[in-house]
Structure formats: structure tokens, C-alpha cells
Scaffold this active site. Sequence first.
Site, PDB file in Angstrom:
ATOM      1  N   PRO A 153       9.051  -4.112  -0.260  1.00 35.94           N
ATOM      2  CA  PRO A 153      10.261  -3.818   0.512  1.00 35.94           C
ATOM      3  C   PRO A 153      10.038  -3.969   2.024  1.00 35.94           C
ATOM      4  O   PRO A 153       8.980  -3.606   2.534  1.00 35.94           O
ATOM      5  CB  PRO A 153      10.594  -2.371   0.150  1.00 35.94           C
ATOM      6  CG  PRO A 153       9.421  -1.842  -0.604  1.00 35.94           C
ATOM      7  CD  PRO A 153       8.639  -2.997  -1.115  1.00 35.94           C
ATOM      8  N   VAL A 154      11.052  -4.526   2.707  1.00 34.92           N
ATOM      9  CA  VAL A 154      10.964  -4.742   4.158  1.00 34.92           C
ATOM     10  C   VAL A 154      11.260  -3.418   4.871  1.00 34.92           C
ATOM     11  O   VAL A 154      12.210  -2.722   4.518  1.00 34.92           O
ATOM     12  CB  VAL A 154      11.971  -5.837   4.582  1.00 34.92           C
ATOM     13  CG1 VAL A 154      11.942  -6.046   6.088  1.00 34.92           C
ATOM     14  CG2 VAL A 154      11.666  -7.145   3.858  1.00 34.92           C
ATOM     15  N   GLY A 169       4.529  -4.046   4.219  1.00 33.69           N
ATOM     16  CA  GLY A 169       4.793  -5.413   3.788  1.00 33.69           C
ATOM     17  C   GLY A 169       4.522  -6.429   4.890  1.00 33.69           C
ATOM     18  O   GLY A 169       3.923  -7.479   4.638  1.00 33.69           O
ATOM     19  N   GLY A 170       4.950  -6.143   6.110  1.00 35.39           N
ATOM     20  CA  GLY A 170       4.721  -7.067   7.221  1.00 35.39           C
ATOM     21  C   GLY A 170       3.232  -7.218   7.500  1.00 35.39           C
ATOM     22  O   GLY A 170       2.739  -8.321   7.755  1.00 35.39           O
ATOM     23  N   ALA A 177       0.854  -6.738   5.283  1.00 35.78           N
ATOM     24  CA  ALA A 177       0.289  -7.465   4.135  1.00 35.78           C
ATOM     25  C   ALA A 177       0.481  -8.961   4.323  1.00 35.78           C
ATOM     26  O   ALA A 177      -0.437  -9.757   4.085  1.00 35.78           O
ATOM     27  CB  ALA A 177       0.954  -6.995   2.841  1.00 35.78           C
ATOM     28  N   GLY A 203       9.827  -0.618   4.698  1.00 34.83           N
ATOM     29  CA  GLY A 203       9.860   0.470   3.722  1.00 34.83           C
ATOM     30  C   GLY A 203       8.694   1.432   3.794  1.00 34.83           C
ATOM     31  O   GLY A 203       8.552   2.296   2.948  1.00 34.83           O
ATOM     32  N   GLY A 204       7.803   1.270   4.792  1.00 34.74           N
ATOM     33  CA  GLY A 204       6.639   2.154   4.852  1.00 34.74           C
ATOM     34  C   GLY A 204       5.573   1.775   3.844  1.00 34.74           C
ATOM     35  O   GLY A 204       4.698   2.562   3.522  1.00 34.74           O
ATOM     36  N   MET A 205       5.628   0.529   3.341  1.00 34.05           N
ATOM     37  CA  MET A 205       4.601   0.073   2.396  1.00 34.05           C
ATOM     38  C   MET A 205       3.794  -1.085   2.968  1.00 34.05           C
ATOM     39  O   MET A 205       3.079  -1.777   2.241  1.00 34.05           O
ATOM     40  CB  MET A 205       5.248  -0.321   1.064  1.00 34.05           C
ATOM     41  CG  MET A 205       5.939   0.868   0.407  1.00 34.05           C
ATOM     42  SD  MET A 205       6.490   0.515  -1.263  1.00 34.05           S
ATOM     43  CE  MET A 205       4.918   0.581  -2.134  1.00 34.05           C
ATOM     44  N   LYS A 237       0.842  -1.199   0.000  1.00 36.50           N
ATOM     45  CA  LYS A 237       0.000   0.000   0.000  1.00 36.50           C
ATOM     46  C   LYS A 237       0.873   1.243   0.000  1.00 36.50           C
ATOM     47  O   LYS A 237       2.040   1.231   0.411  1.00 36.50           O
ATOM     48  CB  LYS A 237      -0.949   0.019   1.204  1.00 36.50           C
ATOM     49  CG  LYS A 237      -0.274   0.053   2.590  1.00 36.50           C
ATOM     50  CD  LYS A 237       0.031   1.442   3.139  1.00 36.50           C
ATOM     51  CE  LYS A 237       0.790   1.344   4.461  1.00 36.50           C
ATOM     52  NZ  LYS A 237       1.552   2.499   4.849  1.00 36.50           N
ATOM     53  N   ASP A 280      -2.360  -1.542  10.377  1.00 41.91           N
ATOM     54  CA  ASP A 280      -2.339  -1.588   8.913  1.00 41.91           C
ATOM     55  C   ASP A 280      -2.694  -2.961   8.348  1.00 41.91           C
ATOM     56  O   ASP A 280      -2.534  -3.191   7.152  1.00 41.91           O
ATOM     57  CB  ASP A 280      -0.932  -1.218   8.398  1.00 41.91           C
ATOM     58  CG  ASP A 280      -0.654   0.277   8.474  1.00 41.91           C
ATOM     59  OD1 ASP A 280      -1.592   1.035   8.782  1.00 41.91           O
ATOM     60  OD2 ASP A 280       0.498   0.667   8.223  1.00 41.91           O
TER      61      ASP A 280
END
Length: 311
Positions: free
Chosen positions: A111-112, A118-119, A121, A114-116, A14, A153
Site C-alpha cells: 500500500p502507498v 513501500g516507497g 522497498a 501506508g506505513g509499510m 515491512k 527505512d
Amino acid sequence: MTTTTAVTVRVPAKVNLQLAVGPVREDGYHDLVNVFHAVALFDEVTVTGARTRATGGAAGLSAEDAGGGPASHVDRVPLDASNLAWRAADLLARESSAREPVHLHLRKAIPVAGGMAGGSADAAAALVACNAFWGIGLGRERLLNLAARLGSDVAFPLVGGTAVGTGRGEVLAPARCAGRLHWVFALSEGGLSTPEVFGAYDRLRPGAPAPRGDPALMAALAEGDARAVGAALSNDLQPAALALRPALAETLEAGRAAGALGAFVSGSGPTCAFLAESAEHADRIADAVRTAPDCAHAVTAHGDVPGATVV
Ligand code: C5P
């Protein structure tokens, strides 16, 4: 009777199109208005039987790089019960009585650190995969509820698309995003810790007002007007992320110079996000931001895309 031997779930990263952050609450969290947008960078989580005497939950976890490049940093993924995906499997097992223990395999392109998200998700994908593997059949509302207990998140990647999160980000309302938006993500070598970025925000902005949504952003998204979306993008955490990682300013500037419609830090960073006019423009912006000193890797992805899906 057939037995399920493996379930794979694909889940998107995201980007936050607006991140309005209020003052710190008594529980240590911040009230947010958080416009989540799912982009076509996908992790895959595969659940298989773990063949151990342990009961319920996760009994093992492995991770591989999906080939997204050096900055996916799969070596930084914790492979034990501190991983949010492992905790998701344990929580679902507890809520549904003990089941056959599982092994979780993560194939990572997000990306780990990375502010996206991932964890988060991966945790959402683990909930969906274990729900199917164990044949529990929990509905969407129950899964969303478990997701919110795992982290602020985790609920969004279950839903995908574009959605407005309030509360600490976990209360979701779907939003309309017409057309396709073209994004570039500039990934940094190291991560930034989300609690540290929120802490820096509190120091930089004591007495922040209550967060408010931005009607101009929501209208631009509903109309599919990329230029207006670009003008309305905002992230209250950006000054804090820049204070902790000043070199990100050069990455943002490189994208602006390449004509990005918007250039901003994604979530708590350090990934920087850029909105492009087209897929070709996104490729040009990616080439430009790769020259910035803090940029280790740049990827393009469109949005929005659906949430966690069994493949
Ligand atoms: O909920 P989650 O575990 O993802 O949050 C990670 C950290 O981010 C929290 O411990 C907190 O420091 C910060 N956070 C916050 N306010 C939010 C969401 C996260 O302060 N709404």
C-alpha cells in the site's frame, strides 16, 4: 557477449514489531529502536534501457497495481524524480559514473503511504536492479550504505527477515524469528504523512526518554512463540497516529474482538496490523476488520521473508 535487457527485483513490505522513539534530535530525526519484520506482500521493480539521449540514472518511471485491491493506490505514486526509486537509480549512477539511462517500472502490491515502507522497498529494489542491469557489482555493504543515504527505512528491505534498526533506523542487526507469523493488514483510504506523525509524537510526548529494546519481544521471536510476540508488540507512534486518525481505534478494536494476538498501528500508519494464531485465523480477522468504517481493504501475509531478490 550478452546484453542485459531487463532486470526484475521482488521486494517485501515491512511491519515494525517494536517502534521505540526517543526525543527529536538536532538534525530533525529521532533515535529509534525499530524491530523490522519483512512480510509476504511484494512489489516488483523492473529496470530496462530508456532509449534517450540523457546520460546516467533514471529517465522514466511507470507504475501499475499488482492487483492487491483498491487500497494499493498506485495513482498516488509520483512518476518523476521525486520518487525514491528514481532517486536510488540516480544516486547509484552518480556513484558509479554515468551509464545507460534506465526506465523503472513498479508493480505495486504494497500500500502507498501506508506505513509499510513501500516507497523505501521500491528504492531498495531499484538499487539492486540497477546494480545488476549496469553490471556494477557493488557488494552488500556498499548497497546498504547507499540505501541509508536515501532514507531511514531503505536499508532494511535489502536485508529482509527480521532485524533491529537503531540510529534513525538505518543501522541494522539481524534478529532470529523462528517459525512463521501470520499477519493481517487493514488498509485505510488515505495515507498519513510520516513527518506529521513524528511531529504529533513530539507534541504528545515532550521529553521522551532514550529508546530501549525489549528483550521479551526478541526472546518470543527467537522461540517462535506467537502469543508472546503478540503480547510484546509496541509502537510509540500509535498515540500520534490515533490522534491524527481517531477512526483507527475502531479498526484495532474489531481485530481484538476477533481474537488477534496483537493489534497495533504499523509504523507511522494508517495501516493497522494484527497477529493471528494461524492462516485460517488471519482470514477470520481480515473479515472482521473489513467491517470497521476506516478500513478500505484488508490483506493477509506471513513473515518473515527474505529481502530484495532478483527474479
Ligand atoms: O528518513 P526518511 O526520509 O524516511 O524519513 C522521513 C521523515 O520521517 C523524516 O523527515 C522525519 O520527519 C521522520 N523521521 C524521524 N526520525 C526517524 C526517521 C524518520 O523523525 N528516525
